[in-house]
Enzyme design. Structure first.
Site, short mmCIF file in Angstrom:
data_model
loop_
_atom_site.label_atom_id
_atom_site.label_comp_id
_atom_site.label_asym_id
_atom_site.label_seq_id
_atom_site.Cartn_x
_atom_site.Cartn_y
_atom_site.Cartn_z
N LYS A 56 -0.69 35.21 -42.57
CA LYS A 56 -1.75 34.36 -42.02
C LYS A 56 -1.25 32.95 -41.74
O LYS A 56 -1.57 32.36 -40.70
CB LYS A 56 -2.94 34.33 -42.99
CG LYS A 56 -3.69 35.64 -43.08
CD LYS A 56 -4.78 35.60 -44.15
CE LYS A 56 -5.49 36.93 -44.28
NZ LYS A 56 -6.53 36.91 -45.33
N ALA A 78 -4.45 31.69 -47.67
CA ALA A 78 -4.57 32.37 -48.96
C ALA A 78 -5.16 33.76 -48.75
O ALA A 78 -5.89 34.00 -47.79
CB ALA A 78 -5.45 31.57 -49.92
N ASP A 79 -4.82 34.65 -49.67
CA ASP A 79 -5.43 35.97 -49.66
C ASP A 79 -5.63 36.43 -51.10
O ASP A 79 -4.72 36.29 -51.93
CB ASP A 79 -4.57 36.99 -48.92
CG ASP A 79 -5.35 38.25 -48.62
OD1 ASP A 79 -6.05 38.28 -47.59
OD2 ASP A 79 -5.30 39.20 -49.42
N THR A 80 -6.81 36.93 -51.39
CA THR A 80 -7.16 37.33 -52.75
C THR A 80 -7.30 38.84 -52.83
O THR A 80 -7.98 39.45 -52.00
CB THR A 80 -8.46 36.65 -53.20
OG1 THR A 80 -8.28 35.23 -53.15
CG2 THR A 80 -8.83 37.05 -54.62
#
Length: 206
Positions: A56, A78-80
């Site tokens: 991303k 960010a990625d969770t």
């Protein structure tokens, strides 16, 4: 805001935006990147969070780097990922997905991994993976039914949002709370500060 303080958030998440605003950082632009978030075969949850956050950030960087208006910007993505063991729980889009996730999380511990990727105006890439262990109480049928009716599960990894009603499901949390919300503030600000972003510049009153 000084030119060197431009920050682009490569996300459309209102939770991540709110967390940055909480610490006085106002992104100049939101750039949600529409990428395929399907895990690869046998991909570890930690690896998925790292890969997606990096992809991303790089996609946003590639999009703005030829535009002089934005080429002095810092980019944060960010990625969770929520997981039980190695099992990755999807971002719930359907009622059945959320129900299945809540039944699985009931009365047990799970892990929340957030990958954070920072790209500086000069193209330096910094990455961090933050993990938090969360234990849910045993959920009754009424708990699950009522939570599903609230709609707060929509689009959330693991089918819940800890900053909402589901906060009362958490029996124990070990690690970063803001990581579970979607952006670990301590680690994100450390990365920004380490690359010359004046994180305290928005703390002044007035």
């Amino acid at each position: 805001m000084e030119l060197r303080q431009k920050l682009i958030l490569a996300s459309g998440s209102p939770r991540r935006l709110d967390l940055l605003k909480q610490v006085g950082i106002e992104p100049v632009r939101l750039m949600p990147m529409d990428l395929d978030e399907t895990p690869k075969k046998s991909e570890h949850p930690r690896s998925l969070a790292r890969r997606l956050s990096t992809d991303k950030a790089r996609a946003a960087y590639d999009e703005i780097r030829r535009d002089p208006v934005w080429n002095d910007s810092y980019i944060v993505a960010a990625d969770t990922v929520v997981a039980v063991g190695r099992r990755i729980l999807p971002k719930a889009e359907y009622l059945e997905e959320a129900s299945s996730a809540l039944h699985l999380l009931s009365g047990r511990s799970h892990w929340v991994f957030t990958g954070v990727c920072l790209i500086t105006p000069s193209g330096i890439v910094r990455q961090k993976i933050v993990e938090t262990k969360v234990r849910f109480k045993r959920l009754s049928g009424l708990d699950i039914e009522s939570y599903l009716a609230s709609g707060q599960w929509r689009g959330k990894a693991g089918g819940y949002a800890v900053q909402g009603i589901a906060g009362c499901f958490v029996q124990k949390l070990v690690g970063s709370y803001t990581n579970v919300v979607g952006l670990p503030l301590f680690e994100t600000l450390q990365m920004l500060s380490g690359e010359g972003f004046a994180v305290q510049s928005g703390w002044t009153e007035g």
